[in-house]
Structure formats: C-alpha cells, structure tokens
Design an enzyme around this catalytic site. Structure first.
Site, short mmCIF file in Angstrom:
data_model
loop_
_atom_site.label_atom_id
_atom_site.label_comp_id
_atom_site.label_asym_id
_atom_site.label_seq_id
_atom_site.Cartn_x
_atom_site.Cartn_y
_atom_site.Cartn_z
N SER A 101 -19.17 -28.04 -4.98
CA SER A 101 -18.74 -27.99 -3.58
C SER A 101 -18.48 -26.57 -3.09
O SER A 101 -18.25 -26.36 -1.90
CB SER A 101 -17.47 -28.83 -3.39
OG SER A 101 -16.40 -28.28 -4.12
N VAL A 142 -13.65 -33.07 -14.06
CA VAL A 142 -14.20 -32.87 -15.41
C VAL A 142 -13.13 -32.96 -16.50
O VAL A 142 -13.47 -33.09 -17.67
CB VAL A 142 -14.96 -31.53 -15.54
CG1 VAL A 142 -16.17 -31.47 -14.64
CG2 VAL A 142 -14.03 -30.33 -15.33
N ASN A 192 -21.02 -26.83 -14.45
CA ASN A 192 -20.63 -25.57 -13.79
C ASN A 192 -19.14 -25.47 -13.50
O ASN A 192 -18.60 -24.37 -13.43
CB ASN A 192 -21.44 -25.44 -12.49
CG ASN A 192 -20.83 -24.44 -11.54
OD1 ASN A 192 -20.99 -23.23 -11.70
ND2 ASN A 192 -20.11 -24.94 -10.52
N SER A 215 -20.34 -17.39 -18.83
CA SER A 215 -19.93 -16.13 -18.17
C SER A 215 -20.27 -14.98 -19.11
O SER A 215 -20.43 -15.20 -20.31
CB SER A 215 -18.42 -16.15 -17.92
OG SER A 215 -17.99 -14.93 -17.35
N TYR A 248 -9.62 -17.78 -20.67
CA TYR A 248 -10.90 -17.97 -19.98
C TYR A 248 -12.07 -17.51 -20.86
O TYR A 248 -13.07 -18.21 -21.01
CB TYR A 248 -10.87 -17.18 -18.66
CG TYR A 248 -12.17 -17.23 -17.88
CD1 TYR A 248 -12.53 -18.37 -17.18
CD2 TYR A 248 -13.03 -16.13 -17.85
CE1 TYR A 248 -13.72 -18.42 -16.46
CE2 TYR A 248 -14.22 -16.17 -17.14
CZ TYR A 248 -14.56 -17.31 -16.45
OH TYR A 248 -15.74 -17.37 -15.75
N ALA A 260 -12.18 -17.20 -24.06
CA ALA A 260 -12.34 -18.12 -25.20
C ALA A 260 -13.07 -19.39 -24.75
O ALA A 260 -13.93 -19.91 -25.47
CB ALA A 260 -10.98 -18.46 -25.79
N LYS A 310 -15.22 -19.70 -22.31
CA LYS A 310 -16.62 -19.41 -21.96
C LYS A 310 -17.45 -19.12 -23.22
O LYS A 310 -18.62 -19.49 -23.29
CB LYS A 310 -16.67 -18.23 -20.98
CG LYS A 310 -16.07 -18.56 -19.61
CD LYS A 310 -17.02 -19.42 -18.82
CE LYS A 310 -16.39 -20.53 -18.05
NZ LYS A 310 -17.35 -21.33 -17.29
P1 NAP Z 1 -15.18 -21.55 -7.33
O1 NAP Z 1 -15.79 -20.84 -6.17
O2 NAP Z 1 -13.69 -21.46 -7.52
O3 NAP Z 1 -15.61 -23.09 -7.27
C1 NAP Z 1 -15.19 -23.94 -8.31
C2 NAP Z 1 -15.80 -25.31 -8.15
O4 NAP Z 1 -15.40 -26.13 -9.27
C3 NAP Z 1 -15.33 -26.03 -6.90
O5 NAP Z 1 -16.37 -26.87 -6.44
C4 NAP Z 1 -14.16 -26.89 -7.41
O6 NAP Z 1 -13.96 -27.99 -6.52
C5 NAP Z 1 -14.71 -27.28 -8.77
N1 NAP Z 1 -13.70 -27.67 -9.77
C6 NAP Z 1 -12.62 -26.98 -10.19
N2 NAP Z 1 -11.94 -27.71 -11.10
C7 NAP Z 1 -12.62 -28.87 -11.26
C8 NAP Z 1 -12.43 -30.03 -12.04
N3 NAP Z 1 -11.37 -30.19 -12.84
N4 NAP Z 1 -13.34 -31.04 -11.97
C9 NAP Z 1 -14.42 -30.93 -11.14
N5 NAP Z 1 -14.65 -29.86 -10.37
C10 NAP Z 1 -13.76 -28.85 -10.43
O7 NAP Z 1 -15.81 -21.06 -8.73
P2 NAP Z 1 -17.12 -20.17 -9.00
O8 NAP Z 1 -16.76 -18.76 -8.88
O9 NAP Z 1 -18.27 -20.71 -8.26
O10 NAP Z 1 -17.34 -20.49 -10.58
C11 NAP Z 1 -18.16 -21.56 -11.00
C12 NAP Z 1 -18.46 -21.41 -12.48
O11 NAP Z 1 -19.10 -20.14 -12.70
C13 NAP Z 1 -17.22 -21.42 -13.39
O12 NAP Z 1 -17.51 -22.12 -14.57
C14 NAP Z 1 -16.99 -19.95 -13.69
O13 NAP Z 1 -16.36 -19.77 -14.93
C15 NAP Z 1 -18.41 -19.43 -13.71
N6 NAP Z 1 -18.48 -17.99 -13.45
C16 NAP Z 1 -18.18 -17.49 -12.20
C17 NAP Z 1 -18.30 -16.12 -11.98
C18 NAP Z 1 -18.06 -15.51 -10.64
O14 NAP Z 1 -18.20 -14.28 -10.52
N7 NAP Z 1 -17.72 -16.24 -9.62
C19 NAP Z 1 -18.67 -15.27 -13.03
C20 NAP Z 1 -18.95 -15.81 -14.27
C21 NAP Z 1 -18.87 -17.18 -14.47
P3 NAP Z 1 -12.56 -28.82 -6.50
O15 NAP Z 1 -11.47 -27.80 -6.37
O16 NAP Z 1 -12.68 -29.75 -5.33
O17 NAP Z 1 -12.50 -29.56 -7.78
#
Ligand code: NAP
Length: 257
Positions: free
Chosen positions: A16, A62, A88, A140, A154, A156, A158
């Site tokens: 989302s 999740v 994700n 990540s 975090y 750990a 990833k």
């Molecule tokens: P984000 O903008 O905070 O979005 C997180 C998404 O996950 C939202 O849709 C949230 O919706 C959902 N979510 C959170 N907890 C959840 C749960 N318990 N069950 C189901 N859905 C859940 O995060 P993002 O930056 O896009 O990151 C997404 C992924 O990419 C993560 O795994 C993160 O570790 C990885 N990542 C991100 C970056 C970066 O720079 N942004 C870098 C490396 C890796 P709800 O709150 O409605 O549940």
C-alpha cells in the site's frame, strides 16, 4: 520479458506504500493481476483502485500466519491462483543497541523475518500449482552488506531473510518455485520520508549516482526475477542501490583519479 507476466497473479505484502506500491504499479503495467496486502485494508483497497488493471487490496498482517492464510486464499480465489509472491512488508524503527528492549527486537523480527516465513508458508500451497512460480524477498543492503547505527535488529532481520532464502530455494526447487531477493539501497518511500530531509540528503551524497532510488527501480528488479526468462535463477540476490556499497573510502566516493 513483460509479456511473460500477462495475466499472472501476483501478491505483494506491504503493497500500500513505498517499495511495495512501486512493485505493484510495475507489475500491473506488465499485465499482472496484483493483490496488495497491508494491515490497513482500506489503504490497500484505495491503492488498488488507483492502480486499476484488476488490482485488488486486502487487509493482511504478516505477523499472523492465520491472517496470511486467509489473504492468500482470497487472492487465489479472485485471481485464479498465485504465481508470484513478493514478500516486501517491513519496518525499520531505529534504536541504539544499548537502549534496545527484547520487545523492540521482537517487533522488528516478527514483521521482517517471521513475517517473511508466514507469507511464504501461506503462499506456497498455491504457488505449487503455477508453471511460473516465483518468490521474491525484499531484503536490504543493511545487514547483508552494510551496517547503520540503530539497526542491529533490522540488519539481523534482513540478513536472516537471505539465510531463509537459500534453504527455501533448495526445498522449493522440487516444485519449480524459484526464490530470490532484491536488496534495495536508499529508496525514497513514505517510510524514508519519515526519517527526515537531513537523512535523505546525507544518504544521497554517499551514493555514487548521487540520488536516492525510486520505488519502481525495485519493481523492475522484482519483475526480472518474476519473468519467464529468469526461470533458471534461484537463491540469488540483486543489489539495487545506485552503487552505494561500492566506494572503499570518502576519497573513492569522489570518483576522481
Ligand atoms: P513503507 O513505506 O514504510 O511501507 C511499508 C508497507 O508495509 C506499508 O504498505 C505497510 O502498510 C506495510 N506493513 C507494515 N507492517 C506490516 C505488517 N505487519 N503486515 C503487513 N503489511 C505491513 O516501507 P518501504 O520503505 O517501502 O519498505 C518496504 C520494504 O523494503 C521493507 O521490507 C524494507 O525493509 C525494505 N527496504 C526499504 C528501503 C528504503 O530505502 N525504503 C531500503 C532497503 C530495504 P500497513 O501499515 O497498512 O500495514
């Protein structure tokens, strides 16, 4: 490559916002029928409506295996099975190790690592029936390759996803399911915006390409792993970070000889 996703059923946890939303948009444009899962189901539904292309939004947490099993059943019923799972959903609260409580640790692990297990376990019974079955984990660079203060739990979680991936890839090879991981660098998402402009500017300056990534950059990497053409690739990682992990020193980052 795009044609091989036409009509495929793709489930994206945490779709989302941010990276998950970017993945959903890329897959929908490639002709896939996307199901977006998030705890806030109404937000997932709104994003699905915005994306169109038969996209569907559902509530799904999740951290609960029951919730994942219900959501996967609904996705499979609506879209005629599941071909691709993008695990994700993830969170990245920062806490110094000396102040970290067992609850802080469990909160991150339960979402990022156990949540990956729950999503995969719930999707596999459906993936087994697909002739182009793919599991794509969003890990990540933090943890598997780099470190950052406040992210011991975090990092750990990833790195743990990659250990999980390597054995899952062997176990699921018997079903023709591939399991791969994308390792994003710093991607401009809602979660990243929440960390403030100073953090974003510092990170951009430490990246050889001198900019943060876009959510769709991760979507295109996931699209490759999901494609028919990637059918012989399993247990592998793809770093998408603008070169962030490359410089050996601040001098090297300047790129001057
Ligand atoms: P984000 O903008 O905070 O979005 C997180 C998404 O996950 C939202 O849709 C949230 O919706 C959902 N979510 C959170 N907890 C959840 C749960 N318990 N069950 C189901 N859905 C859940 O995060 P993002 O930056 O896009 O990151 C997404 C992924 O990419 C993560 O795994 C993160 O570790 C990885 N990542 C991100 C970056 C970066 O720079 N942004 C870098 C490396 C890796 P709800 O709150 O409605 O549940």
């Amino acid at each position: 490559m795009r044609q091989s996703l036409t009509g495929r059923s793709v489930v994206i946890t945490g779709g989302s916002k941010g990276i998950g939303k970017g993945i959903a948009e890329v897959f929908a444009l490639a002709g896939a029928r996307v199901t977006i899962l998030a705890r806030h189901g109404e937000e997932a539904e709104a994003v699905a409506r915005q994306i169109g292309h038969a996209a569907m939004g559902l509530a799904g947490d999740v951290t609960s295996l029951d919730s994942m099993e219900i959501a996967m059943r609904q996705a499979a019923a609506r879209h005629g099975g599941i071909d691709v799972l993008c695990a994700n959903a993830g969170i990245f609260p920062q806490t110094a190790l000396e102040q970290m409580t067992p609850d802080d640790w469990d909160h991150v692990m339960n979402t990022n690592l156990k949540g990956t297990f729950h999503a995969v376990k719930a999707a596999v019974p459906f993936l087994k029936n697909s002739d182009q079955a793919r599991i794509i984990l969003i890990s990540s660079i933090t943890g598997p390759v780099t470190g950052f203060p406040g992210w011991t739990h975090y990092g750990a979680s990833k790195a743990g996803q990659l250990g999980f991936m390597r054995t899952a890839a062997i176990e699921f090879a018997a079903y023709g399911i591939t399991v791969n991981a994308v390792l994003p660098g710093n991607i401009l998402t809602e979660g990243m915006i929440g960390m403030g402009a100073a953090y974003q500017n510092t990170m951009a300056a430490s990246i050889p390409l001198r900019k943060l990534g876009r959510a769709e950059d991760i979507g295109f990497a996931a699209l490759y792993f999901a494609s028919r053409e990637a059918g012989y690739v399993t247990g592998q990682t793809l770093i998408v970070d603008g070169g962030q992990v490359l410089p050996e020193s601040l001098e090297a980052l300047k790129g001057e000889v």
